[in-house]
Design a protein around this motif. Sequence first.
Motif, mmCIF file in Angstrom:
data_model
loop_
_atom_site.group_PDB
_atom_site.id
_atom_site.type_symbol
_atom_site.label_atom_id
_atom_site.label_comp_id
_atom_site.label_asym_id
_atom_site.label_seq_id
_atom_site.Cartn_x
_atom_site.Cartn_y
_atom_site.Cartn_z
ATOM 1 N N ILE A 1 0.645 -1.259 -0.052
ATOM 2 C CA ILE A 1 -0.204 0.213 -0.573
ATOM 3 C C ILE A 1 1.012 1.087 -0.285
ATOM 4 C CG2 ILE A 1 -0.201 0.024 2.213
ATOM 5 C CD1 ILE A 1 -2.866 0.871 2.024
ATOM 6 N N SER A 2 0.332 2.170 -0.920
ATOM 7 C CA SER A 2 1.150 3.741 -0.569
ATOM 8 C C SER A 2 0.352 4.509 0.410
ATOM 9 C CB SER A 2 0.845 4.210 -2.294
ATOM 10 O OG SER A 2 1.611 3.133 -3.113
ATOM 11 N N PHE B 1 0.995 -4.749 8.290
ATOM 12 C CA PHE B 1 1.672 -3.672 7.015
ATOM 13 C C PHE B 1 3.047 -3.363 7.843
ATOM 14 C CE2 PHE B 1 -2.801 -3.568 5.364
ATOM 15 C CZ PHE B 1 -2.072 -3.637 3.924
ATOM 16 N N ARG B 2 3.937 -3.089 7.221
ATOM 17 C CA ARG B 2 5.592 -2.347 7.514
ATOM 18 C C ARG B 2 6.046 -1.223 6.454
ATOM 19 N NH1 ARG B 2 3.218 -3.640 11.631
ATOM 20 N NH2 ARG B 2 3.714 -5.382 12.995
ATOM 21 N N ARG B 3 6.316 -0.228 7.274
ATOM 22 C CA ARG B 3 7.236 0.651 6.312
ATOM 23 C C ARG B 3 8.232 0.025 5.449
ATOM 24 N NH1 ARG B 3 9.173 6.109 6.049
ATOM 25 N NH2 ARG B 3 7.979 6.937 7.442
ATOM 26 N N ARG C 1 4.380 -2.919 3.206
ATOM 27 C CA ARG C 1 3.751 -4.052 2.807
ATOM 28 C C ARG C 1 3.386 -5.619 4.026
ATOM 29 N NH1 ARG C 1 7.618 -6.524 -1.459
ATOM 30 N NH2 ARG C 1 6.301 -8.022 -1.955
ATOM 31 N N ARG C 2 2.773 -5.751 3.607
ATOM 32 C CA ARG C 2 1.764 -6.630 4.609
ATOM 33 C C ARG C 2 2.594 -8.337 4.261
ATOM 34 N NH1 ARG C 2 -2.587 -9.989 5.994
ATOM 35 N NH2 ARG C 2 -3.001 -9.955 8.395
ATOM 36 N N ALA C 3 2.659 -9.188 4.876
ATOM 37 C CA ALA C 3 3.232 -10.052 4.331
ATOM 38 C C ALA C 3 2.874 -10.833 4.056
ATOM 39 C CB ALA C 3 4.191 -11.118 5.583
#
Length: 148
Positions: free
Chosen positions: A111-112, A126-128, A144-146
């Motif tokens: 995600i942006s 989500f992580r930067r 991003r989320r794994a």
Amino acid sequence: MPSIRFATLDRIDPATLYRIVRLRIDVFVYEQGIICEPELDGRDLEPTTTLFWSEQDGDVLATLRVLFDGPALHIGRVTTAKHARGHGLAARLLEAVFEAVFEEFAQPIEISAQAYLEKWYERFGFRRTGPDYLEAGIDHVPMRRAGP
């Protein structure tokens, strides 16, 4: 209680699609003043793009879209109507994405995110993934989320 729905463009009735697009334009163009990028960018027309929305009594209260971009999925156009904010609708949409998408695909999700929402998205795993950047004149952060 508002219902959560999702479908590709070819399976959404025209009145609902109109309400989804109207909400996105109301928030992104009129409220946030994003006029340097077109809201209707052609990505909704891709056959795999899936729109998620929350509705009650025919009113679309929140929406987002999922793009199938190669090795990762991408969530975008996350928005909630001003009068419906603070009721967890965007959170319910994200949970619906995780449930629907991860049942079929084991891909990470990107995600942006608008930078002020970074902590909120962290609640969903989500992580930067990089530095802040400007998109349409608004501070954003890549996240991003794994996959499962």
